[in-house]
Design an enzyme around this catalytic site. Structure first.
Site, short mmCIF file in Angstrom:
data_model
loop_
_atom_site.label_atom_id
_atom_site.label_comp_id
_atom_site.label_asym_id
_atom_site.label_seq_id
_atom_site.Cartn_x
_atom_site.Cartn_y
_atom_site.Cartn_z
N GLU A 97 -9.73 2.92 -5.28
CA GLU A 97 -9.47 4.20 -4.82
C GLU A 97 -8.33 4.62 -5.52
O GLU A 97 -7.68 5.44 -5.10
CB GLU A 97 -9.06 4.34 -3.23
CG GLU A 97 -10.34 3.77 -2.34
CD GLU A 97 -9.95 3.69 -0.84
OE1 GLU A 97 -10.63 4.16 -0.31
OE2 GLU A 97 -8.77 3.26 -0.30
N ASP B 107 0.94 -1.12 0.03
CA ASP B 107 -0.26 0.08 -0.10
C ASP B 107 0.74 1.21 0.08
O ASP B 107 2.09 1.20 -0.13
CB ASP B 107 -0.99 -0.01 1.15
CG ASP B 107 -2.34 0.65 0.75
OD1 ASP B 107 -2.40 1.89 0.52
OD2 ASP B 107 -3.22 -0.04 0.78
N HIS C 44 -2.70 3.38 -4.71
CA HIS C 44 -2.28 2.95 -3.46
C HIS C 44 -0.61 2.49 -3.40
O HIS C 44 -0.46 1.26 -3.04
CB HIS C 44 -3.05 1.70 -2.61
CG HIS C 44 -4.30 2.08 -2.16
ND1 HIS C 44 -4.36 2.71 -0.98
CD2 HIS C 44 -5.63 2.14 -2.48
CE1 HIS C 44 -5.64 2.89 -0.87
NE2 HIS C 44 -6.34 2.46 -1.66
#
Length: 562
Positions: free
Chosen positions: A315, A181, A252
């Site tokens: 995201e 991440d 990420h």
């Protein structure tokens, strides 16, 4: 189910009778050589607390006259994960449709013993008796899992192995390991060593949530060597758990870009991100970057035999792509209409690469944006919209909606809960989770593999906090994805006895009467929201894929603005 049983998850059928079987130092296990590993598993689970050897006896000794024996056998009439346990005063018989079913039968047998069986050293003064009964059981879903985030806060190998033991004890069979991440890269990759030497640690971490959050000025890092990964995979496999690795892309990725800035756009980050939330950094769309991630996944595939390989996809804010001239040029050359189509293109390249190697891409429901890659399986986290769209499109799906099974969400309105994010999600709420959306037809429902809980670790900076957030909510999740029917009052009753087993196993679960003083975090800012606020956010997040959905979801108002 009888009050003397505290079995979790609840079996399909339990019939009790008078009498009991008592384990003694003379008890033996009767099993064919082909199932010697099943006998070894039973010994591993029962020997430490009892001190009994439970030696194997020749299978010929398993005739009807044999006394004080535990017979283990396969039964081709049962489904692979189905099992049956028969307890009589003179013998116990465990049958399974395969080695997997036998394993779950062994775990059920262990739960029939006194809670002290979960101790790691010999316990004296306990009668190791099991009530006579007949149990038949099988899981409702094949995917019963936990997502464990080791990127935000790293967990050493021994902590991961302990979690594997605990999920296996609850008949969960999938550990989705979130390995990378913005805040850290946790897996050795030989082709790109800086992913761990530079991307594997950050100089500090955010403390708390929201605008009042601070930082701690303390470096944090760690990663799994390839030998570590092999150990985790082998340990899990011995316990019937598949480890699904996840490598995030195309968002990420700040930890990756700190190590290899040529994969990104614009100025390179100095280090992995120290904050929480959604970062805007993205991979670029150069063929060389896609090739790098193909190479990374080749090394991941070598370590993890799972049919599914996690590729993230969530995201990925497209701001950098939208304003970058080179990205826009590549999009025009490839005939990509917009940034969502660009993400779909990226995911399709990775999906094809995995498919060519006999694996399936497993991504968060954002991979639906711009069109779903042919072989992809969807993890539906932003509610159930993604699950319904994917299943109706003929794609397999795993349900993990944040409003039902995100175990980093706070557990009550108490001001003494640890760092408080999300809305209260208690044991009863998790128990209510049903992975099967009622909007699906029977044919569409066949694409629902099951469900999993997700444990994000931004605010979980110690294994003790991991325990607190996982249990006993994970017990509720285990029953929600295993058992055919729901009985909340029965579950609550059984959970009371089950907590004694968690105590014996050393699990620092959240007690039913609330957090203890040492669980509170007066040093940290909090960001609680209401369920209604989160559902409104959730609806907005899926608006760009929702056009394919022509129904109102169960429990949702016809007008989302209501």
């Amino acid at each position: 189910m009888s009050s003397e049983f505290s079995l979790i998850p609840a079996p399909r059928s339990v019939t009790t009778s008078s009498g009991e079987f008592t384990l003694t130092s003379d008890t033996t296990i009767v099993v064919d050589d082909a199932l010697a590993d099943a006998a070894a598993e039973l010994q591993r689970l029962v020997r430490p607390a009892t001190g009994f050897a439970l030696d194997r006896a020749p299978s010929a000794d398993g005739d009807a006259a044999a006394q004080n024996v535990i017979v283990i056998d396969e039964d081709a009439a049962l489904d692979d994960e189905a099992y049956a346990v028969s307890v009589a005063p003179e013998r116990i018989v465990i049958r399974g449709g395969s080695r997997a079913g036998i394993r779950w039968g062994i775990h059920t047998l262990r739960q029939l013993l006194p809670p002290a069986i979960n101790r790691s050293a010999r316990v004296t003064g306990v009668a190791w008796s099991i009530p006579c009964c007949e149990i038949s059981d099988a899981p409702r879903f094949p995917w019963r899992g936990l997502m464990l985030d080791v990127a935000r806060h790293f967990l050493p190998v021994h902590n991961v192995l302990r979690i594997i033991d605990l999920i296996a004890a609850h008949k969960l069979n999938t550990l989705h390991l979130h390995l990378t991440d913005d805040q850290g890269w946790r897996l050795q990759i030989d082709a790109f060593p800086k992913l761990t030497t530079r991307g594997g640690w950050r100089s500090e971490s955010q403390v708390g949530a929201g605008p009042a959050a601070t930082t701690n000025g303390r470096p944090h890092g760690g990663y799994y060597s390839k030998d570590d990964a092999r150990e985790i995979v082998a340990y899990a496999a011995e316990r019937g758990v598949t480890v699904v690795p996840e490598i995030e892309m195309p968002g990420h990725v700040q930890a990756a870009l700190a190590a290899y800035p040529e994969w990104g756009i614009g100025e390179a980050p100095d280090e992995p991100w120290s904050g929480w939330g959604v970062n805007t950094r993205l991979l670029n769309l150069e063929e060389s970057t896609v090739d790098a991630f193909r190479s990374i996944l080749d090394e991941v595939i070598e370590l993890f035999p799972s049919p599914y390989i996690g590729i993230g996809g969530d995201e990925a804010r497209k701001d950098e792509w939208a304003v970058d001239d080179r990205t826009q040029q590549l999009m025009r050359e490839r005939g990509l209409a917009d940034e969502e189509a660009a993400q779909s293109w990226f995911i399709a390249q990775i999906d094809a690469h995995l498919a060519a190697r006999g694996r399936r891409a497993f991504g968060w429901d954002e991979i639906l944006e711009g069109g779903l890659a042919p072989g992809a399986t969807v993890a539906s986290w932003r509610g159930r919209t993604g699950a319904i769209i994917a299943a109706r499109s003929g794609h397999d799906v795993v349900l993990c909606p944040d409003d039902e099974v995100y175990l980093d969400y706070r557990q009550s309105d108490s001001p003494d809960e640890p760092v408080q994010v999300g809305f209260p999600l208690g044991v009863d709420d998790v128990y209510a989770f049903d992975p099967l959306p009622p909007e699906l037809t029977d044919d569409e429902a066949r694409h629902v593999l099951g469900g999993q809980a997700n444990l994000w670790s931004e605010h979980l900076d110690s294994p003790r906090t991991v325990d607190y957030m996982l249990f006993p909510r994970l017990c509720a999740l285990a029953e929600a994805v295993w058992s055919e029917t729901k009985d909340l009052e029965g579950f609550r009753s059984r959970l009371g006895g089950h907590l004694d087993r968690l105590d014996a196993a050393g699990v620092e679960y959240r007690h039913p009467d609330g957090p203890r003083p040492w669980h509170s975090r007066p040093d940290a800012a909090h960001k609680p929201i209401t369920r209604e606020e989160r559902l409104a956010i959730q609806r907005a997040l899926v608006e760009n894929i929702r056009g394919a959905l022509d129904v109102t979801l169960e429990g949702e108002p016809s007008n989302p603005a209501q």
